[in-house]
Motif scaffolding. Structure first.
Motif, PDB file in Angstrom:
ATOM      1  N   ALA A  80       0.797  -1.223   0.000  1.00  0.00           N
ATOM      2  CA  ALA A  80       0.000   0.000   0.000  1.00  0.00           C
ATOM      3  C   ALA A  80       0.833   1.277   0.000  1.00  0.00           C
ATOM      4  CB  ALA A  80      -0.927   0.006   1.214  1.00  0.00           C
ATOM      5  N   ILE A  81       1.987   1.254   0.642  1.00  0.00           N
ATOM      6  CA  ILE A  81       2.771   2.485   0.807  1.00  0.00           C
ATOM      7  C   ILE A  81       4.073   2.449   0.018  1.00  0.00           C
ATOM      8  CG2 ILE A  81       4.015   3.895   2.485  1.00  0.00           C
ATOM      9  CD1 ILE A  81       1.850   3.083   4.515  1.00  0.00           C
ATOM     10  N   LEU A  82       4.816   1.371   0.142  1.00  0.00           N
ATOM     11  CA  LEU A  82       6.145   1.342  -0.446  1.00  0.00           C
ATOM     12  C   LEU A  82       6.124   1.243  -1.968  1.00  0.00           C
ATOM     13  CD1 LEU A  82       8.938   1.589   0.666  1.00  0.00           C
ATOM     14  CD2 LEU A  82       9.122  -0.876   0.681  1.00  0.00           C
ATOM     15  N   THR A  83       5.159   0.543  -2.538  1.00  0.00           N
ATOM     16  CA  THR A  83       5.093   0.423  -3.994  1.00  0.00           C
ATOM     17  C   THR A  83       4.889   1.780  -4.671  1.00  0.00           C
ATOM     18  OG1 THR A  83       4.287  -1.835  -3.821  1.00  0.00           O
ATOM     19  CG2 THR A  83       3.937  -0.721  -5.902  1.00  0.00           C
ATOM     20  N   PRO A  84       3.946   2.619  -4.232  1.00  0.00           N
ATOM     21  CA  PRO A  84       3.839   3.948  -4.855  1.00  0.00           C
ATOM     22  C   PRO A  84       5.084   4.814  -4.641  1.00  0.00           C
ATOM     23  CG  PRO A  84       1.824   3.434  -3.683  1.00  0.00           C
ATOM     24  CD  PRO A  84       2.819   2.374  -3.327  1.00  0.00           C
ATOM     25  N   MET A  85       5.711   4.700  -3.467  1.00  0.00           N
ATOM     26  CA  MET A  85       6.937   5.452  -3.218  1.00  0.00           C
ATOM     27  C   MET A  85       8.055   4.974  -4.140  1.00  0.00           C
ATOM     28  SD  MET A  85       6.824   5.897   0.919  1.00  0.00           S
ATOM     29  CE  MET A  85       8.557   6.186   1.005  1.00  0.00           C
ATOM     30  N   LEU A  86       8.155   3.669  -4.311  1.00  0.00           N
ATOM     31  CA  LEU A  86       9.158   3.102  -5.202  1.00  0.00           C
ATOM     32  C   LEU A  86       8.899   3.546  -6.633  1.00  0.00           C
ATOM     33  CD1 LEU A  86      11.537   1.079  -5.467  1.00  0.00           C
ATOM     34  CD2 LEU A  86       9.836  -0.695  -5.819  1.00  0.00           C
ATOM     35  N   ASN A  87       7.649   3.597  -7.013  1.00  0.00           N
ATOM     36  CA  ASN A  87       7.272   4.048  -8.341  1.00  0.00           C
ATOM     37  C   ASN A  87       7.746   5.483  -8.574  1.00  0.00           C
ATOM     38  OD1 ASN A  87       6.098   3.959 -10.843  1.00  0.00           O
ATOM     39  ND2 ASN A  87       4.012   4.177 -10.103  1.00  0.00           N
ATOM     40  N   LEU A  88       7.496   6.366  -7.635  1.00  0.00           N
ATOM     41  CA  LEU A  88       7.940   7.752  -7.766  1.00  0.00           C
ATOM     42  C   LEU A  88       9.451   7.857  -7.835  1.00  0.00           C
ATOM     43  CD1 LEU A  88       5.524   9.580  -5.303  1.00  0.00           C
ATOM     44  CD2 LEU A  88       5.558   9.726  -7.788  1.00  0.00           C
ATOM     45  N   LEU A  89      10.139   7.091  -7.007  1.00  0.00           N
ATOM     46  CA  LEU A  89      11.599   7.124  -6.985  1.00  0.00           C
ATOM     47  C   LEU A  89      12.178   6.655  -8.317  1.00  0.00           C
ATOM     48  CD1 LEU A  89      14.252   7.466  -5.360  1.00  0.00           C
ATOM     49  CD2 LEU A  89      14.034   5.063  -4.763  1.00  0.00           C
ATOM     50  N   ILE A  90      11.688   5.550  -8.820  1.00  0.00           N
ATOM     51  CA  ILE A  90      12.207   5.006 -10.073  1.00  0.00           C
ATOM     52  C   ILE A  90      11.948   5.969 -11.227  1.00  0.00           C
ATOM     53  CG2 ILE A  90      11.834   3.203 -11.797  1.00  0.00           C
ATOM     54  CD1 ILE A  90      11.514   1.234  -9.475  1.00  0.00           C
ATOM     55  N   TYR A  91      10.749   6.508 -11.316  1.00  0.00           N
ATOM     56  CA  TYR A  91      10.449   7.401 -12.428  1.00  0.00           C
ATOM     57  C   TYR A  91      11.163   8.734 -12.306  1.00  0.00           C
ATOM     58  CZ  TYR A  91       7.222   4.130 -14.418  1.00  0.00           C
ATOM     59  OH  TYR A  91       6.687   3.016 -14.990  1.00  0.00           O
ATOM     60  N   SER A  92      11.397   9.233 -11.089  1.00  0.00           N
ATOM     61  CA  SER A  92      12.162  10.477 -10.951  1.00  0.00           C
ATOM     62  C   SER A  92      13.608  10.250 -11.360  1.00  0.00           C
ATOM     63  CB  SER A  92      12.069  11.032  -9.527  1.00  0.00           C
ATOM     64  OG  SER A  92      12.729  10.172  -8.620  1.00  0.00           O
ATOM     65  N   LEU A  93      14.164   9.092 -11.073  1.00  0.00           N
ATOM     66  CA  LEU A  93      15.524   8.775 -11.521  1.00  0.00           C
ATOM     67  C   LEU A  93      15.569   8.649 -13.032  1.00  0.00           C
ATOM     68  CD1 LEU A  93      16.670   6.232  -8.790  1.00  0.00           C
ATOM     69  CD2 LEU A  93      17.379   8.612  -9.064  1.00  0.00           C
ATOM     70  N   ARG A  94      14.554   8.066 -13.623  1.00  0.00           N
ATOM     71  CA  ARG A  94      14.510   7.930 -15.082  1.00  0.00           C
ATOM     72  C   ARG A  94      14.449   9.304 -15.759  1.00  0.00           C
ATOM     73  NH1 ARG A  94      15.938   3.957 -17.574  1.00  0.00           N
ATOM     74  NH2 ARG A  94      14.712   4.605 -19.352  1.00  0.00           N
ATOM     75  N   ILE A  95      13.696  10.230 -15.176  1.00  0.00           N
ATOM     76  CA  ILE A  95      13.591  11.580 -15.758  1.00  0.00           C
ATOM     77  C   ILE A  95      14.938  12.289 -15.688  1.00  0.00           C
ATOM     78  CG2 ILE A  95      12.536  13.852 -15.433  1.00  0.00           C
ATOM     79  CD1 ILE A  95       9.962  12.364 -14.630  1.00  0.00           C
ATOM     80  N   LYS A  96      15.658  12.125 -14.578  1.00  0.00           N
ATOM     81  CA  LYS A  96      16.985  12.730 -14.454  1.00  0.00           C
ATOM     82  C   LYS A  96      17.946  12.155 -15.482  1.00  0.00           C
ATOM     83  CE  LYS A  96      16.728  13.956  -9.606  1.00  0.00           C
ATOM     84  NZ  LYS A  96      17.241  13.706  -8.250  1.00  0.00           N
ATOM     85  N   ASN A  97      17.814  10.865 -15.807  1.00  0.00           N
ATOM     86  CA  ASN A  97      18.679  10.257 -16.812  1.00  0.00           C
ATOM     87  C   ASN A  97      18.406  10.819 -18.204  1.00  0.00           C
ATOM     88  OD1 ASN A  97      19.955   8.617 -14.994  1.00  0.00           O
ATOM     89  ND2 ASN A  97      18.659   6.855 -15.362  1.00  0.00           N
ATOM     90  N   PHE A  98      17.171  11.198 -18.496  1.00  0.00           N
ATOM     91  CA  PHE A  98      16.839  11.714 -19.819  1.00  0.00           C
ATOM     92  C   PHE A  98      17.297  13.157 -19.998  1.00  0.00           C
ATOM     93  CE2 PHE A  98      13.557   8.289 -19.945  1.00  0.00           C
ATOM     94  CZ  PHE A  98      14.097   7.653 -21.050  1.00  0.00           C
ATOM     95  N   LYS A  99      17.410  13.905 -18.901  1.00  0.00           N
ATOM     96  CA  LYS A  99      17.803  15.334 -19.006  1.00  0.00           C
ATOM     97  C   LYS A  99      19.265  15.471 -19.207  1.00  0.00           C
ATOM     98  CE  LYS A  99      14.084  17.330 -16.430  1.00  0.00           C
ATOM     99  NZ  LYS A  99      13.662  18.102 -15.306  1.00  0.00           N
TER     100      LYS A  99
END
Length: 99
Positions: A80-99
């Motif tokens: 309930a909690i860690l999966t959405p947090m993990l999702n945000l973390l992974i996608y924020s790292l992916r966005i930083k890689n694209f910039k």
């Protein structure tokens, strides 16, 4: 159990079918660099989906004994909690890689 399965299985099967189509399309890419980029794009989402469905499976199907109720609570919080947090973390790292 039946209601949980009825609500969980259609999205799971749709996700599984979608990833089979995606992986088939990626494997048809002729260059290895193109396949690597495509797999790296899909891997972050696949990790989140695996964590989500893995904890759901453990909570609703596998853990029905009395001795494992504490683990059931931990996995419920994880789902309930860690999966959405993990999702945000992974996608924020992916966005930083694209910039």
């Amino acid at each position: 159990y039946i209601l949980a399965s009825a609500c969980t299985m259609p999205p799971f099967l749709l996700t599984l079918a979608t990833y089979i189509c995606i992986i088939t399309a990626i494997l048809k890419i002729p260059s290895s660099i193109g396949r690597q980029k495509a797999f790296s794009t899909c891997s972050s989402h696949l990790i989140v989906i695996t964590v989500f469905y893995g904890t759901l499976t453990a909570v609703y199907i596998l853990l029905k004994t009395k001795a494992l109720r504490e683990l059931n609570k931990v996995l419920s919080v994880f789902s309930a909690i860690l999966t959405p947090m993990l999702n945000l973390l992974i996608y924020s790292l992916r966005i930083k890689n694209f910039k």
